[in-house]
Design a protein around this motif. Structure first.
Motif, mmCIF file in Angstrom:
data_model
loop_
_atom_site.group_PDB
_atom_site.id
_atom_site.type_symbol
_atom_site.label_atom_id
_atom_site.label_comp_id
_atom_site.label_asym_id
_atom_site.label_seq_id
_atom_site.Cartn_x
_atom_site.Cartn_y
_atom_site.Cartn_z
ATOM 1 N N ASN A 235 0.828 -1.205 0.000
ATOM 2 C CA ASN A 235 0.000 0.000 0.000
ATOM 3 C C ASN A 235 0.862 1.255 0.000
ATOM 4 O OD1 ASN A 235 -2.479 -1.167 -0.092
ATOM 5 N ND2 ASN A 235 -2.810 -1.165 2.106
ATOM 6 N N ILE A 236 1.912 1.244 0.820
ATOM 7 C CA ILE A 236 2.775 2.433 0.912
ATOM 8 C C ILE A 236 3.485 2.675 -0.417
ATOM 9 C CG2 ILE A 236 4.845 3.368 2.031
ATOM 10 C CD1 ILE A 236 3.823 2.117 4.605
ATOM 11 N N PHE A 237 3.952 1.599 -1.054
ATOM 12 C CA PHE A 237 4.604 1.757 -2.366
ATOM 13 C C PHE A 237 3.618 2.349 -3.386
ATOM 14 C CE2 PHE A 237 7.705 -1.615 -0.979
ATOM 15 C CZ PHE A 237 8.791 -0.759 -0.971
ATOM 16 N N ILE A 238 2.382 1.855 -3.371
ATOM 17 C CA ILE A 238 1.382 2.368 -4.319
ATOM 18 C C ILE A 238 1.065 3.835 -4.012
ATOM 19 C CG2 ILE A 238 -0.952 2.041 -5.227
ATOM 20 C CD1 ILE A 238 -0.720 -0.914 -4.502
ATOM 21 N N LEU A 239 0.984 4.165 -2.713
ATOM 22 C CA LEU A 239 0.704 5.559 -2.340
ATOM 23 C C LEU A 239 1.851 6.487 -2.768
ATOM 24 C CD1 LEU A 239 -0.848 4.947 1.181
ATOM 25 C CD2 LEU A 239 -1.980 6.105 -0.696
ATOM 26 N N ILE A 240 3.095 6.016 -2.611
ATOM 27 C CA ILE A 240 4.243 6.832 -3.041
ATOM 28 C C ILE A 240 4.200 7.016 -4.554
ATOM 29 C CG2 ILE A 240 6.767 6.839 -3.252
ATOM 30 C CD1 ILE A 240 6.818 5.478 -0.471
ATOM 31 N N ALA A 241 3.850 5.944 -5.283
ATOM 32 C CA ALA A 241 3.736 6.057 -6.751
ATOM 33 C C ALA A 241 2.654 7.063 -7.122
ATOM 34 C CB ALA A 241 3.423 4.683 -7.348
ATOM 35 N N MET A 242 1.543 7.057 -6.354
ATOM 36 C CA MET A 242 0.456 8.004 -6.626
ATOM 37 C C MET A 242 0.942 9.451 -6.458
ATOM 38 S SD MET A 242 -3.042 8.367 -4.430
ATOM 39 C CE MET A 242 -2.232 9.187 -3.060
ATOM 40 N N ILE A 243 1.680 9.712 -5.372
ATOM 41 C CA ILE A 243 2.168 11.081 -5.127
ATOM 42 C C ILE A 243 3.175 11.485 -6.207
ATOM 43 C CG2 ILE A 243 3.506 12.514 -3.509
ATOM 44 C CD1 ILE A 243 0.642 12.060 -2.638
ATOM 45 N N ALA A 244 4.059 10.535 -6.583
ATOM 46 C CA ALA A 244 5.061 10.838 -7.614
ATOM 47 C C ALA A 244 4.380 11.178 -8.948
ATOM 48 C CB ALA A 244 6.005 9.646 -7.783
ATOM 49 N N LEU A 245 3.353 10.396 -9.304
ATOM 50 C CA LEU A 245 2.635 10.664 -10.555
ATOM 51 C C LEU A 245 1.874 11.986 -10.491
ATOM 52 C CD1 LEU A 245 1.332 7.113 -11.473
ATOM 53 C CD2 LEU A 245 2.796 8.545 -12.876
ATOM 54 N N ALA A 246 1.303 12.288 -9.312
ATOM 55 C CA ALA A 246 0.587 13.559 -9.166
ATOM 56 C C ALA A 246 1.554 14.735 -9.310
ATOM 57 C CB ALA A 246 -0.126 13.602 -7.822
ATOM 58 N N LEU A 247 2.750 14.597 -8.720
ATOM 59 C CA LEU A 247 3.761 15.652 -8.866
ATOM 60 C C LEU A 247 4.174 15.813 -10.326
ATOM 61 C CD1 LEU A 247 6.110 15.136 -5.796
ATOM 62 C CD2 LEU A 247 4.836 17.181 -6.350
ATOM 63 N N TRP A 248 4.348 14.677 -10.989
ATOM 64 C CA TRP A 248 4.702 14.708 -12.415
ATOM 65 C C TRP A 248 3.583 15.405 -13.214
ATOM 66 C CZ3 TRP A 248 6.792 9.709 -15.214
ATOM 67 C CH2 TRP A 248 7.381 10.087 -16.422
ATOM 68 N N THR A 249 2.333 15.117 -12.836
ATOM 69 C CA THR A 249 1.199 15.724 -13.534
ATOM 70 C C THR A 249 1.251 17.249 -13.471
ATOM 71 O OG1 THR A 249 -0.161 13.835 -12.938
ATOM 72 C CG2 THR A 249 -1.326 15.808 -13.600
ATOM 73 N N VAL A 250 1.522 17.788 -12.284
ATOM 74 C CA VAL A 250 1.466 19.252 -12.166
ATOM 75 C C VAL A 250 2.762 19.924 -12.609
ATOM 76 C CG1 VAL A 250 -0.244 19.174 -10.323
ATOM 77 C CG2 VAL A 250 2.145 19.307 -9.724
ATOM 78 N N MET A 251 3.873 19.176 -12.661
ATOM 79 C CA MET A 251 5.144 19.819 -12.977
ATOM 80 C C MET A 251 5.582 19.679 -14.431
ATOM 81 S SD MET A 251 7.365 19.142 -9.569
ATOM 82 C CE MET A 251 8.643 20.293 -10.018
ATOM 83 N N THR A 252 4.966 18.763 -15.172
ATOM 84 C CA THR A 252 5.402 18.587 -16.564
ATOM 85 C C THR A 252 5.013 19.803 -17.400
ATOM 86 O OG1 THR A 252 5.344 17.103 -18.438
ATOM 87 C CG2 THR A 252 3.315 17.331 -17.225
ATOM 88 N N ARG A 253 5.838 20.089 -18.425
ATOM 89 C CA ARG A 253 5.580 21.302 -19.194
ATOM 90 C C ARG A 253 4.521 21.087 -20.261
ATOM 91 N NH1 ARG A 253 8.810 21.629 -24.161
ATOM 92 N NH2 ARG A 253 10.064 19.759 -24.252
ATOM 93 N N SER A 254 4.352 19.843 -20.716
ATOM 94 C CA SER A 254 3.369 19.584 -21.769
ATOM 95 C C SER A 254 1.998 19.310 -21.155
ATOM 96 C CB SER A 254 3.834 18.389 -22.596
ATOM 97 O OG SER A 254 2.750 17.835 -23.278
ATOM 98 N N LEU A 255 0.988 20.000 -21.667
ATOM 99 C CA LEU A 255 -0.373 19.786 -21.158
ATOM 100 C C LEU A 255 -0.866 18.380 -21.474
ATOM 101 C CD1 LEU A 255 -2.404 23.030 -21.915
ATOM 102 C CD2 LEU A 255 -2.085 21.941 -19.724
ATOM 103 N N LEU A 256 -0.499 17.909 -22.663
ATOM 104 C CA LEU A 256 -0.913 16.563 -23.075
ATOM 105 C C LEU A 256 -0.331 15.505 -22.132
ATOM 106 C CD1 LEU A 256 -2.532 15.223 -25.351
ATOM 107 C CD2 LEU A 256 -0.394 14.920 -26.568
ATOM 108 N N ARG A 257 0.952 15.695 -21.803
ATOM 109 C CA ARG A 257 1.609 14.757 -20.885
ATOM 110 C C ARG A 257 0.962 14.844 -19.498
ATOM 111 N NH1 ARG A 257 7.532 15.855 -21.465
ATOM 112 N NH2 ARG A 257 7.058 15.512 -23.642
ATOM 113 N N ALA A 258 0.568 16.051 -19.109
ATOM 114 C CA ALA A 258 -0.098 16.223 -17.803
ATOM 115 C C ALA A 258 -1.420 15.450 -17.777
ATOM 116 C CB ALA A 258 -0.334 17.702 -17.535
ATOM 117 N N ALA A 259 -2.166 15.502 -18.885
ATOM 118 C CA ALA A 259 -3.449 14.784 -18.941
ATOM 119 C C ALA A 259 -3.225 13.268 -18.872
ATOM 120 C CB ALA A 259 -4.189 15.152 -20.223
#
Lengths: 106, 162
Positions: free
Chosen positions: B4-28
């Protein structure tokens, strides 16, 4: 409530709070309307996960699942209408920047 | 528990990637992956029907909506993209540290939560709760869906003025 359930809830609570913080930060820091909607979506996902986690530790899974299904329907409708508004703003101002729609300011 | 903790860390990492990536398409697309990870967590928390809804509606439909919107709006030119990237990096460079610090602080603070266990569950089947115990929710969902449909129709209605 057992200590194991409380531990699980605390673990999930910390990560859910972090996810909500990312969504709020995204909404506050960006001027791009689509990116702001992505922030709203992240915040809504944090709330959904919180409802499911509470249902798991209180053993009311059926009730929380019914609530989450309703919540997801509302989420999709809100997103659809918001995207429609964003496209309308885009067609009027030819921009997705929130700073370009301050016509009513002042 | 550890999974569960590994999955939660992956979720946070992906969420950070979502808001920090420069491409809108990649964010979606990253938002869709975040949603898929959340549906896995829901499945692990004994909520399979909610997980399926999350996977099909949020991962599928909302991602299609976002990608279509990004496709309908013209992409910016390379110079503008670079300018936005520099601006975004300036704004978001502290976000991972803030989030990690917040998580560590919340983990270190021993919050005493005195939660009371509610009464025993009457019904264990989500379908029964949905259709028999909470039928007003279904009516509410239909009304909300119709509101959304009419809202979009009004937004995209062609003007009669010539």
């Amino acid at each position: 409530m057992s200590a194991e359930s409380l531990q699980l809830f605390c673990t999930f609570g910390i990560f859910i709070f972090m996810l909500a913080a990312i969504g709020v930060y995204c909404m506050l820091a960006t001027y791009n309307l689509i990116r702001a909607l992505i922030g709203v979506e992240l915040l809504l996902k944090a709330v959904t996960l919180l409802i499911v986690a509470v249902g798991y530790i209180t053993k009311h899974n059926a009730l929380t699942q019914a609530m989450v299904i309703t919540f997801i329907v509302i989420e999709v409708v809100v997103m659809t209408v918001a995207i429609g508004v964003v496209l309308g703003i885009r067609s009027h101002t030819n921009s997705l920047d929130a700073r370009d729609i301050r016509n009513l300011k002042g | 528990m550890n999974l569960n903790i590994f999955i939660l860390i992956a979720m946070i990492a992906l969420a950070l990637w979502t808001v920090m990536t420069r491409s809108l398409l990649r964010a979606a697309i990253m938002l869709a992956f975040t949603s898929a990870i959340i549906s896995i967590l829901m499945f692990r928390l004994n909520s399979p029907i909610a997980a399926v809804f999350e996977l099909s509606v949020c991962t599928g439909l909302v991602s299609v909506l976002f990608i279509s919107t990004i496709g309908l709006t013209h992409p910016s030119v390379k110079e503008e993209t670079f300018e936005h990237m520099v601006d975004r990096l300036r704004k978001f460079k502290f976000l991972p540290f803030i989030i990690i610090g917040m998580g560590m602080a919340l983990g270190l603070v021993a919050v005493k939560i005195n939660l009371q266990l509610p009464l025993a569950e009457i019904e264990t089947d989500a379908r029964t709760v949905m259709w028999n115990l909470r039928p007003l929710d279904i009516i509410g969902q239909v009304i909300i869906l119709l509101s959304g449909v009419f809202g979009v129709i009004i937004l995209f209605k062609e003007s009669d003025k010539k």
